[in-house]
Design a protein around this motif. Structure first.
Motif, PDB file in Angstrom:
ATOM      1  N   MET A   1       0.372  29.015  -6.209  1.00  0.00           N
ATOM      2  CA  MET A   1       1.011  27.801  -5.759  1.00  0.00           C
ATOM      3  C   MET A   1       1.039  26.819  -6.928  1.00  0.00           C
ATOM      4  N   ASN A   2       2.162  26.317  -7.140  1.00  0.00           N
ATOM      5  CA  ASN A   2       2.379  25.332  -8.191  1.00  0.00           C
ATOM      6  C   ASN A   2       1.936  23.962  -7.676  1.00  0.00           C
ATOM      7  N   PRO A   3       1.070  23.223  -8.382  1.00  0.00           N
ATOM      8  CA  PRO A   3       0.609  21.920  -7.895  1.00  0.00           C
ATOM      9  C   PRO A   3       1.755  20.935  -7.656  1.00  0.00           C
ATOM     10  N   ASP A   4       2.846  21.094  -8.382  1.00  0.00           N
ATOM     11  CA  ASP A   4       3.967  20.183  -8.189  1.00  0.00           C
ATOM     12  C   ASP A   4       4.667  20.409  -6.852  1.00  0.00           C
ATOM     13  N   GLU A   5       4.551  21.606  -6.289  1.00  0.00           N
ATOM     14  CA  GLU A   5       5.199  21.908  -5.017  1.00  0.00           C
ATOM     15  C   GLU A   5       4.495  21.241  -3.840  1.00  0.00           C
ATOM     16  N   PHE A   6       3.222  20.899  -3.990  1.00  0.00           N
ATOM     17  CA  PHE A   6       2.450  20.409  -2.850  1.00  0.00           C
ATOM     18  C   PHE A   6       3.083  19.169  -2.227  1.00  0.00           C
TER      19      PHE A   6
ATOM     20  N   ILE B   1       6.158  18.345  -2.105  1.00  0.00           N
ATOM     21  CA  ILE B   1       7.443  18.657  -1.488  1.00  0.00           C
ATOM     22  C   ILE B   1       7.249  19.499  -0.231  1.00  0.00           C
ATOM     23  N   ASN B   2       6.367  20.490  -0.297  1.00  0.00           N
ATOM     24  CA  ASN B   2       6.218  21.467   0.793  1.00  0.00           C
ATOM     25  C   ASN B   2       4.836  21.404   1.440  1.00  0.00           C
ATOM     26  N   GLN B   3       4.311  20.257   1.663  1.00  0.00           N
ATOM     27  CA  GLN B   3       2.940  20.132   2.195  1.00  0.00           C
ATOM     28  C   GLN B   3       2.763  20.876   3.510  1.00  0.00           C
ATOM     29  N   THR B   4       3.632  20.658   4.429  1.00  0.00           N
ATOM     30  CA  THR B   4       3.493  21.258   5.755  1.00  0.00           C
ATOM     31  C   THR B   4       3.545  22.778   5.666  1.00  0.00           C
ATOM     32  N   ARG B   5       4.509  23.314   4.944  1.00  0.00           N
ATOM     33  CA  ARG B   5       4.639  24.768   4.822  1.00  0.00           C
ATOM     34  C   ARG B   5       3.411  25.370   4.146  1.00  0.00           C
ATOM     35  N   ILE B   6       2.920  24.746   3.096  1.00  0.00           N
ATOM     36  CA  ILE B   6       1.750  25.255   2.366  1.00  0.00           C
ATOM     37  C   ILE B   6       0.516  25.217   3.261  1.00  0.00           C
ATOM     38  N   ILE B   7       0.327  24.153   3.991  1.00  0.00           N
ATOM     39  CA  ILE B   7      -0.834  24.047   4.893  1.00  0.00           C
ATOM     40  C   ILE B   7      -0.747  25.110   5.979  1.00  0.00           C
ATOM     41  N   GLN B   8       0.450  25.350   6.518  1.00  0.00           N
ATOM     42  CA  GLN B   8       0.613  26.377   7.545  1.00  0.00           C
ATOM     43  C   GLN B   8       0.293  27.764   6.984  1.00  0.00           C
TER      44      GLN B   8
END
Length: 136
Positions: free
Chosen positions: A1-6, A8-15
């Motif tokens: 996971m790229n730290p820059d994506e967090f 933008i895609n917080q919900t998807r990453i947490i899921q």
């Protein structure tokens, strides 16, 4: 996971993380542990000097000669190697049919038989005590 994506895609990453955690928890519940009575290799006890008695429980240790020993919280120290007791002679006796009356020779034979049994019994007790099988 790229730290820059967090951001933008917080919900998807947490899921995704929650699903992975749930999958891992399910796997752990299904995993059967290795029984404690089985080992994949020999258990090595390096030689040590006799430890002081533990406050509770016991110590399992090996001497410099490789003898396995057990030291309890009472201070008692036991060898885990079977100690053979002294030899006990076989009792020599025979059973008789009781006669109507006894002669002096028969009484002496019975006395000798009882003495042989007494000596064998004492030898057996001494052997069991000397081998640490029974207390004195």
């Amino acid at each position: 996971m790229n730290p820059d994506e967090f951001g933008i895609n917080q919900t998807r990453i947490i899921q995704q993380l929650e699903r992975r955690i749930a999958d891992l928890e399910a796997q752990v519940r299904q995993e059967k542990g290795t029984p404690i009575v089985q080992a994949s290799q020999a258990f090595r006890l390096p030689p040590v000097s006799t430890p002081a008695a533990p406050a509770s429980g016991a110590y399992l240790y090996a001497t410099s000669g490789g003898e396995a020993r057990w030291r309890s919280s009472t201070g008692a120290d036991y060898s885990l190697v079977h100690q053979q007791g002294v030899a006990v002679p076989n009792a020599t006796f025979s059973l008789f049919n009781p006669p109507a009356s006894y002669s002096q020779a028969q009484i002496q034979t019975y006395t000798d038989t009882l003495e042989s049994l007494r000596i064998s019994y004492q030898g057996l007790l001494a052997s069991l005590r000397g081998g640490g099988i029974i207390a004195t």
